[in-house]
Design an enzyme around this catalytic site. Structure first.
Site, mmCIF file in Angstrom:
data_model
loop_
_atom_site.group_PDB
_atom_site.id
_atom_site.type_symbol
_atom_site.label_atom_id
_atom_site.label_comp_id
_atom_site.label_asym_id
_atom_site.label_seq_id
_atom_site.Cartn_x
_atom_site.Cartn_y
_atom_site.Cartn_z
ATOM 1 N N ASP A 191 -14.339 -38.368 13.828
ATOM 2 C CA ASP A 191 -14.131 -39.668 13.160
ATOM 3 C C ASP A 191 -12.884 -39.599 12.271
ATOM 4 O OD1 ASP A 191 -14.336 -42.284 12.365
ATOM 5 O OD2 ASP A 191 -16.199 -42.037 11.230
ATOM 6 N N ARG A 239 -4.582 -45.341 14.784
ATOM 7 C CA ARG A 239 -4.057 -46.497 14.026
ATOM 8 C C ARG A 239 -2.937 -47.282 14.691
ATOM 9 N NH1 ARG A 239 -8.609 -46.709 11.333
ATOM 10 N NH2 ARG A 239 -8.818 -45.264 9.593
ATOM 11 N N HIS A 245 -9.193 -42.068 15.190
ATOM 12 C CA HIS A 245 -8.424 -43.290 14.947
ATOM 13 C C HIS A 245 -6.966 -42.894 14.735
ATOM 14 C CE1 HIS A 245 -12.160 -45.658 14.141
ATOM 15 N NE2 HIS A 245 -12.594 -44.504 13.675
HETATM 16 ZN ZN ZN Z 1 -17.708 -45.748 12.847
#
Ligand code: ZN
Length: 493
Positions: free
Chosen positions: A359, A84, A82
Site C-alpha cells: 500500500d 500517483r 500508488h
Molecule cells: Zn486502500
C-alpha cells in the site's frame, strides 16, 4: 561483476539501470526458492539476462554459509502500490515509483487506479504503461482498472475495455465499492471477464471523521475513533455479496487488500474454510506498527504485546520516545492495536493472508504537514517493506522462507486465482528457475541501512521509519534480466 562480490555492479564497468545484465555471478550465498520450497547455501550465474545456473552447495562447500548474510530471492511482487501518475506527480511518478520499488527489491508492482483521471478507461492505462516504458526501468508495472466510472461509486467503469487493455483486476481503492449492489454487479461482470475485484474494505458511515484506531490511545490523544467495525462490517458485506454472486457467476473472485483487524481476518479465515474464492493481503505497517506510535512509541508491534495477548500501555511502560501526532502514521485503515498486528502475523503464517502488499502511498510534504486529522492517509512504504519483514524474521517471529513467499509466490498465487490473470506473466512461478530471465533480489541480512529522506528513491518521504535503521540492505535487483537497482555504496564500506 566479479565473483563473490555482489556490490561491484555499481562500478563503472557494470550495467546501468535498464540494461541487460550480461554477467552476474554470486558464490556462497543463501538462496531462497519459494517455488521448490528449498533454501540453503548456493551459487547463481546470470548470463545475458538469463538465470543460467542455480547450484545448491553441500558439505564442505556449504560450510560457513548461513541465512544471516547475503540472500538471493526471486524478485518481489507488490500487489498494491500508488505511483500517483497521472495527476499527482508532485507525490510520485511511475519513474520515481519504479526506482523506489527496485530499491526495495521489487521487480513487479500493481498500481491502484486512484489517479487523476482515474484509470477507468484504457487510455489512462496506456498513459501509465507509456510512462513505465519511458522510465527506462525494467520493473514490471501492472495496472488495476477502477470498478466504477471516476471511482464515483455510481456506475461501472468500462470494465470490458479495461480487461482487453490487460488490467490485473478492478478496484476503487482509496474507498470501498460504494454499495453492495454495485459490488455484486462488479463481481459478476469481472468474474465473467476472468478478473478479480480488489476491495478496500471500509464502512464509510462508521469511519466518517475518524482519525485513529478507536481505543485507549485515541482516547488519550483526543483523536476521533476509527472503530474495528468500520472494517469488519465491510468485510462481512463483501463476503456475503461474493457468496451470493457465486450462484450466478462461479468465476467471481474477491481480493481483500490491507486487512488490518483480528476480527476481519477471522471472517476471511472462516470464508476460506467454507470454500469461498477470497484472497487477502496484509501490509508491512499493520504487521509492525501499532496505534501507540501515534503517541510517540517506537517499539515494534510484537514488542508491544502483553503476556496475556493484550496491548501493553506505552505510558506505563515509559516508551514514548518520539513526538506524538506524527502525520506519517496517518493511514487508512489506521494503525491498530498490538493484538491486531499479531493477528495479521498469525494470518500470514497460517495462510489466511496470501501476501504482504505495501500500500505504498507517497504524499507531498504539503499534504502531510497539517493537523493529524487533516493529513492525507498513507505511508511511503515500498522501500521499507523488506526491512520490516526481515525485522520480524530477526525477532524470530516469521520464518525467512515465509517472508520471501509472502512477497513472491503469495502475490503470484493471488494473480493465478482468476482465469484471465492466471495467463498473465504476473502469475508466473516466482522461483529461482534455471533458464528463465533472471528476476531476483540480492540483499544482505548482516548489513543495516538507514531510512532517510535522501536514501528513499520515492518522492514520498512520509515514512515513520525516517531516521531508523532496517536490516537487509538491498545490493542488487534484476528484473526480467535487466538491472533495476544496484547499491551505489556496496563494496566501498
Ligand atoms: Zn486502500
Amino acid at each position: 561483476m566479479t565473483e563473490g562480490d555482489p556490490g561491484s555492479g555499481a562500478s563503472a564497468a557494470g550495467p546501468r539501470v535498464g540494461e541487460t545484465v550480461e554477467r552476474f555471478e554470486l558464490e556462497r550465498a543463501w538462496l531462497v526458492d519459494p517455488v521448490s520450497g528449498r533454501e540453503g547455501p548456493g551459487e547463481i550465474v546470470v548470463t545475458d539476462g538469463i538465470l543460467e545456473s542455480v547450484v545448491w552447495l553441500e558439505g564442505d562447500e556449504a560450510a560457513g554459509v548461513t541465512d544471516a548474510g547475503v540472500v538471493v530471492a526471486p524478485g518481489l511482487f507488490d500487489l498494491h502500490a500508488h505511483f500517483r501518475e497521472p495527476g499527482f506527480e508532485d507525490a510520485e511518478t511511475v519513474a520515481t515509483g519504479s526506482a523506489a520499488a527496485a530499491h526495495g527489491g521489487f521487480t513487479t508492482v500493481a498500481l491502484m487506479p486512484n489517479t487523476s483521471p482515474a484509470a477507468d478507461d484504457p487510455s489512462v492505462v496506456e498513459r501509465i504503461r507509456s510512462a513505465a516504458r519511458a522510465s527506462g526501468s525494467p520493473v514490471e508495472v501492472l495496472v488495476y482498472g477502477a470498478v466504477s466510472a471516476g471511482r464515483a461509486g455510481e456506475q461501472l467503469s468500462a470494465m470490458g475495455e479495461l480487461a482487453d487493455a490487460g488490467v490485473l483486476g478492478y478496484s476503487d481503492d482509496g474507498a470501498p465499492v460504494r454499495t453492495a449492489g454495485l459490488l455484486r454487479s462488479a463481481l459478476l461482470y469481472a468474474g465473467m471477464l476472468g478478473l478479480p475485484i480488489v476491495e478496500h474494505a471500509e464502512d464509510p458511515e462508521l469511519t466518517a471523521g475518524a482519525e485513529a484506531n478507536e481505543g485507549y490511545v485515541a482516547s488519550v490523544l483526543g483523536l476521533a475513533g476509527w472503530p474495528t467495525a468500520g472494517e469488519v462490517n465491510a468485510v462481512a458485506r463483501d463476503l456475503a455479496v461474493l457468496a451470493d454472486a457465486l450462484g450466478d457467476q462461479p468465476a467471481a473472485r474477491l481480493h481483500l487488500t490491507h486487512v488490518s483487524t483480528a476480527a476481519a481476518l477471522d471472517l476471511v479465515r472462516r470464508a476460506r474454510a467454507a470454500g469461498l474464492p477470497v484472497t487477502c493481503d496484509v501490509t508491512p505497517h499493520h504487521l509492525a506498527f501499532t496505534d501507540e506510535w501515534l503517541a510517540g512509541a517506537r517499539r515494534w508491534a510484537w514488542e508491544a504485546l502483553g503476556a496475556d495477548g493484550s496491548p501493553r500501555d506505552p505510558w506505563a511502560d515509559g516508551v514514548l520516545t518520539a513526538v506524538p501526532y506524527n502525520t506519517s502514521l496517518r493511514v487508512n485503515p489506521p494503525l491498530r492495536t498490538a493484538a491486531d498486528a499479531a493477528a495479521c502475523l498469525a494470518a500470514l503464517i497460517d495462510g489466511t493472508a496470501d501476501a504482504v502488499a505495501t500500500d505504498h502511498a507517497p504524499h507531498t510534504v504539503v499534504d502531510k504537514e497539517v493537523e493529524f486529522g487533516q493529513a492525507a492517509s498513507g505511508i511511503s512504504g515500498i522501500e521499507t517493506a523488506l526491512g520490516i519483514l526481515l525485522s520480524l524474521v530477526d525477532a524470530g517471529r516469521l520464518p525467512l522462507a515465509r517472508a520471501v513467499a509472502a512477497l513472491t509466490t503469495g502475490p503470484a498465487s493471488v494473480a493465478a486465482a482468476s482465469a484471465r490473470t492466471a495467463g498473465m506473466p504476473a502469475a508466473r512461478p516466482r522461483g529461482l528457475i534455471e533458464g528463465a530471465p533472471a528476476d531476483l533480489v540480492v540483499f544482505d541480512r548482516s548489513d543495516n541501512w538507514r531510512v532517510a529522506t535522501e536514501s528513499l528513491r520515492s518522492r514520498g518521504k512520509n515514512s515513520p521509519l525516517i531516521g531508523r535503521e532496517l536490516p537487509g540492505r538491498v545490493l542488487v535487483t534484476i528484473a526480467s534480466g535487466r538491472l533495476a537497482y544496484a547499491d551505489p555504496d556496496a563494496g566501498s564500506e
